[in-house]
Design an enzyme around this catalytic site. Structure first.
Site, PDB file in Angstrom:
ATOM      1  N   ASP A  60       0.840  -1.196   0.000  1.00 36.04           N
ATOM      2  CA  ASP A  60       0.000   0.000   0.000  1.00 36.04           C
ATOM      3  C   ASP A  60       0.877   1.249   0.000  1.00 36.04           C
ATOM      4  OD1 ASP A  60      -2.153  -1.658   0.206  1.00 36.04           O
ATOM      5  OD2 ASP A  60      -2.564  -1.239   2.315  1.00 36.04           O
ATOM      6  N   LYS A  61       0.329   2.326  -0.503  1.00 41.82           N
ATOM      7  CA  LYS A  61       1.048   3.594  -0.553  1.00 41.82           C
ATOM      8  C   LYS A  61       1.597   3.994   0.813  1.00 41.82           C
ATOM      9  CE  LYS A  61       0.335   8.521  -1.527  1.00 41.82           C
ATOM     10  NZ  LYS A  61      -0.631   9.547  -2.023  1.00 41.82           N
TER      11      LYS A  61
END
Length: 258
Positions: A60-61
């Site tokens: 995930d970012k």
């Protein structure tokens, strides 16, 4: 990122793969809306090969830590198959709000898409895909406001989108700093989820490759409140240096013999 900045995040390198320490807040690849991504800097990591390495999986970012790249097509295919087969072990560290009363356990909750308008957001869904996460308490403490927090080791046995974040929130101990599934609403808060370690059985004739990523700066205060010390990362750095020195000696010996 500059060549120096991306190379400083290199945790492991051999002829088949690289493992990088991904920073939080940076998407691994460019999304439909564009913007900077970690992948933009991969061309600096060719190390003599004609093409840039490619992502073997995703983070995930807002998640930091171990990210695996394949250095060429055959290596990438092999790595992606290992991930698909669930043969690569991953351990994440998280600081959660509150925490479980037990010291370890298994979360077994199927996950599905929240709705068509929320992109990759997920929810617990009895009709969703099977999803399992093993967890273990590494420490307990309190934040600056006196609220209870817990340091967890999370091992995803399946690889669903946002799995760890949804599973923790579903059991009423959301990951600290999670703006989607937790209570965080502060724009300057960062998700306290870190891909700490990964174990990759890349060769049948050699032991699995084990790589660890040091704790990112934004997680150190709350982890320390739960009992974490910098000594744990010093050991990681020492092991990495020993591995790099052994690799350099091996490459030098190979040149002599050739």
């Amino acid at each position: 990122m500059t060549p120096e900045e991306i190379c400083a995040r290199l945790l492991y390198r051999d002829g088949l793969m690289l493992v990088l320490d991904k920073p939080p807040g940076l998407a691994v690849h460019r999304g439909p809306k564009g913007g900077e991504s970690f992948e933009d800097s991969f061309d600096h990591l060719r190390f003599g090969l004609p093409r840039s390495p490619s992502l073997a999986h995703r983070l995930d970012k807002d998640t930091s830590g171990c990210l695996v790249l394949g250095r060429h097509r055959k290596a990438l295919e092999k790595l992606m198959l290992l991930f698909k087969q669930g043969r690569i072990d991953k351990t994440y560290w998280a600081v959660v709000e509150g925490g479980p009363t037990e010291d370890e356990g298994l979360i077994d909750l199927p996950l599905g898409r929240l709705d068509a308008t929320r992109g990759w957001w997920m929810k617990v869904d009895s009709k969703g895909q099977p999803s399992q996460t093993r967890w273990r308490v590494l420490g307990r403490g309190r934040d600056a406001n006196g609220a209870e927090i817990t340091w967890l080791a999370l091992e995803p046995l399946t690889g669903r989108t946002h799995q760890l974040r949804v599973h923790c929130a579903a059991l009423d101990f959301p990951i600290h700093g999670d703006p989607i599934y937790g209570s965080c609403r502060a724009p300057d808060e960062t998700l306290h989820l870190h891909a700490r370690a990964i174990t990759i059985p890349l060769s049948k004739n050699k032991p699995p490759i084990e790589v660890e990523a040091c704790v990112p700066p934004h997680m150190r205060t709350l982890l320390a409140a739960c009992g974490w010390t910098e000594r744990l990362d010093h050991d990681v750095i020492s092991a990495r240096r020993q591995r790099e020195e052994a690799q350099l000696k091996g490459e030098a010996q190979a040149k002599i013999e050739s």
